[in-house]
Design an enzyme around this catalytic site. Sequence first.
Site, PDB file in Angstrom:
ATOM      1  N   HIS A  20       7.345   7.315  17.793  1.00 47.92           N
ATOM      2  CA  HIS A  20       6.271   8.073  17.143  1.00 47.92           C
ATOM      3  C   HIS A  20       6.327   9.540  17.556  1.00 47.92           C
ATOM      4  O   HIS A  20       6.170  10.435  16.720  1.00 47.92           O
ATOM      5  CB  HIS A  20       4.896   7.521  17.551  1.00 47.92           C
ATOM      6  CG  HIS A  20       4.602   6.126  17.084  1.00 47.92           C
ATOM      7  ND1 HIS A  20       4.190   5.136  17.937  1.00 47.92           N
ATOM      8  CD2 HIS A  20       4.645   5.568  15.855  1.00 47.92           C
ATOM      9  CE1 HIS A  20       3.977   4.016  17.246  1.00 47.92           C
ATOM     10  NE2 HIS A  20       4.260   4.260  15.979  1.00 47.92           N
ATOM     11  N   SER A 133       5.869  -0.558  18.347  1.00 42.63           N
ATOM     12  CA  SER A 133       4.769  -0.800  19.284  1.00 42.63           C
ATOM     13  C   SER A 133       4.676  -2.276  19.628  1.00 42.63           C
ATOM     14  O   SER A 133       4.377  -2.643  20.767  1.00 42.63           O
ATOM     15  CB  SER A 133       3.439  -0.337  18.677  1.00 42.63           C
ATOM     16  OG  SER A 133       3.457   1.037  18.444  1.00 42.63           O
TER      17      SER A 133
END
Length: 166
Positions: A20, A133
């Site tokens: 990210h 994630s």
Amino acid sequence: MNGERVAVCPGSFDPITLGHVDIIRRSFRMADRVIVGVAHSATQVKSGMFTVDERVEMIRETFQDEPRVEAVAFQGLLVDFARRMGAGIIVRGLRAVSDFEYEFQMALMNRRLWDGMETVFLAPDVEHSYLSSSLVRQIASLGGDAAPFVPEVVLRRLQARFGPGA
Ligand code: PNS
């Protein structure tokens, strides 16, 4: 500010990973400011590992030296949030072809919902192309070392929860 290009980088960020971070930094090639929008998972049954407030906090800490990044939680439609924030671009990272179908569908739907919005897909650094994630959550909760995959501030929180092995 007049003529300022604002991008929204939306997601669950549970937690933010180095993948990210890479995409957010790359967004500055096309935007002056990036708003990292942390979605309340209204449509998901699971509540996640970290609360939305914790996720926002970790993003803020990660980018504490970067004033062009702002982390904000949002509820409801992404296009409504983007419009409120004055953003005309949605930035999403595309890791692999398997991401494409869902991302393409969302991009077209978002544009149908608000024509003032363009979605831009960015390719991550190859180093991060396999990162997610959910894998980080799995690794940390099963005693693996998450250090290569997350910012320091996230690692500290994972270690506080799962012990020094995380
Ligand atoms: O990190 P994720 O979980 O892949 O992010 C998905 C996210 C948050 C971008 C997507 O679920 C979203 O935009 N949610 C907000 C609700 C919304 O606008 N839904 C319609 C999308 S077409």
